[in-house]
Enzyme design. Structure first.
Site, PDB file in Angstrom:
ATOM      1  N   ASP A  21      -0.205   5.161   0.970  1.00  0.00           N
ATOM      2  CA  ASP A  21      -0.473   6.109   2.053  1.00  0.00           C
ATOM      3  C   ASP A  21      -0.537   5.381   3.394  1.00  0.00           C
ATOM      4  O   ASP A  21      -1.287   4.410   3.547  1.00  0.00           O
ATOM      5  CB  ASP A  21      -1.800   6.829   1.812  1.00  0.00           C
ATOM      6  CG  ASP A  21      -1.785   7.631   0.521  1.00  0.00           C
ATOM      7  OD1 ASP A  21      -1.124   8.670   0.491  1.00  0.00           O
ATOM      8  OD2 ASP A  21      -2.435   7.202  -0.449  1.00  0.00           O
ATOM      9  N   ASP A  47      -1.418  -0.722   6.091  1.00  0.00           N
ATOM     10  CA  ASP A  47      -1.649  -0.175   7.434  1.00  0.00           C
ATOM     11  C   ASP A  47      -3.106  -0.182   7.864  1.00  0.00           C
ATOM     12  O   ASP A  47      -3.428   0.336   8.940  1.00  0.00           O
ATOM     13  CB  ASP A  47      -1.123   1.264   7.498  1.00  0.00           C
ATOM     14  CG  ASP A  47      -1.921   2.209   6.608  1.00  0.00           C
ATOM     15  OD1 ASP A  47      -2.024   1.928   5.399  1.00  0.00           O
ATOM     16  OD2 ASP A  47      -2.441   3.224   7.110  1.00  0.00           O
ATOM     17  N   ASP A  77       0.860  -1.169   0.000  1.00  0.00           N
ATOM     18  CA  ASP A  77       0.000   0.000   0.000  1.00  0.00           C
ATOM     19  C   ASP A  77       0.906   1.232   0.000  1.00  0.00           C
ATOM     20  O   ASP A  77       2.107   1.139   0.288  1.00  0.00           O
ATOM     21  CB  ASP A  77      -0.877  -0.050   1.253  1.00  0.00           C
ATOM     22  CG  ASP A  77      -1.677   1.207   1.470  1.00  0.00           C
ATOM     23  OD1 ASP A  77      -2.377   1.646   0.542  1.00  0.00           O
ATOM     24  OD2 ASP A  77      -1.579   1.779   2.578  1.00  0.00           O
TER      25      ASP A  77
END
Length: 219
Positions: free
Chosen positions: A11, A167, A9
């Site tokens: 961001d 995250d 991922d």
């Protein structure tokens, strides 16, 4: 199990972009006469694409403003993409080490594809990502596994020998749906409990821990 490829991922995982996202959306909200939000609130707003970000940011009962707010947000964010955004500490070195290990790497985000490519090119220069994709027309967003499975197919690797690092719950659910080894990181936008609850096979608190976790799977 021997991981041959790892998809990341963007961001909250590779780059800390929350400040610029919050600034751009608050600018758009204020421009349309709507209340703004503290930056910390955006940790819960992001992760499922820009349309969902706009929907969550506008007040209840003002959903009709989501589209014009989104248009203003995109224009402002395009001009302020790098005001505060930076790679997290240790991330470039961790990625370089993985590349030297012979791991194929890619980036998959729910952020708009053009923004993803610009951020990776400028903030993570010289790293040999085999594929870098954001949200694209006709391809479902994470946690639908279509995009990440497509990346694996393009690179000629089976899902079972791939890792997915992120995250948020969205990322862990993506890994699980794709049959990949999901590793959560705690420096981003969600907490450890959410990562574990949504299927994280391992959780890292630093870039060094992340590298060790991925290397441990490679044997």
């Amino acid at each position: 199990m021997q991981l041959r490829a790892v998809f990341f991922d963007l961001d909250g995982t590779l780059v800390d972009s929350l400040g610029d996202i919050a600034d751009a959306m608050n600018h758009a909200l204020a421009h349309h006469g709507l209340p703004t939000h503290p930056e910390a609130d955006y940790r819960r707003f992001v992760g499922e694409g820009v349309r969902e970000l706009a929907r969550r940011a506008v007040p209840a009962g003002r959903e009709d403003q989501a589209a014009p707010v989104l248009e203003t947000y995109r224009a402002y964010y395009d001009e302020h993409l790098f005001d505060r955004t930076a790679a997290y500490p240790g991330i470039p070195g961790m990625l370089d080490a993985l590349a030297r290990d012979g791991v194929v790497m890619g980036v998959l985000s729910n952020k708009s594809d053009s923004f993803v490519k610009r951020l990776v090119e400028r903030l993570l220069p010289g790293l040999p990502f085999a594929r870098v994709y954001g949200e694209r027309p006709g391809i479902p967003r994470k946690p639908d596994p279509t995009a990440v499975l497509g990346m694996a197919t393009e690179l000629g690797v089976e899902a079972g020998v791939c890792g997915f690092v992120g995250d948020t719950a969205v990322d862990m659910l993506t890994a699980r749906a794709a049959g990949m080894y999901g590793v959560g990181v705690t420096w981003g936008f969600r907490d450890v409990a959410e990562l574990h609850a949504n299927g994280a096979r391992a959780v890292a608190t630093t870039a060094e821990e992340l590298l060790a976790a991925l290397r441990s799977v490679r044997g």
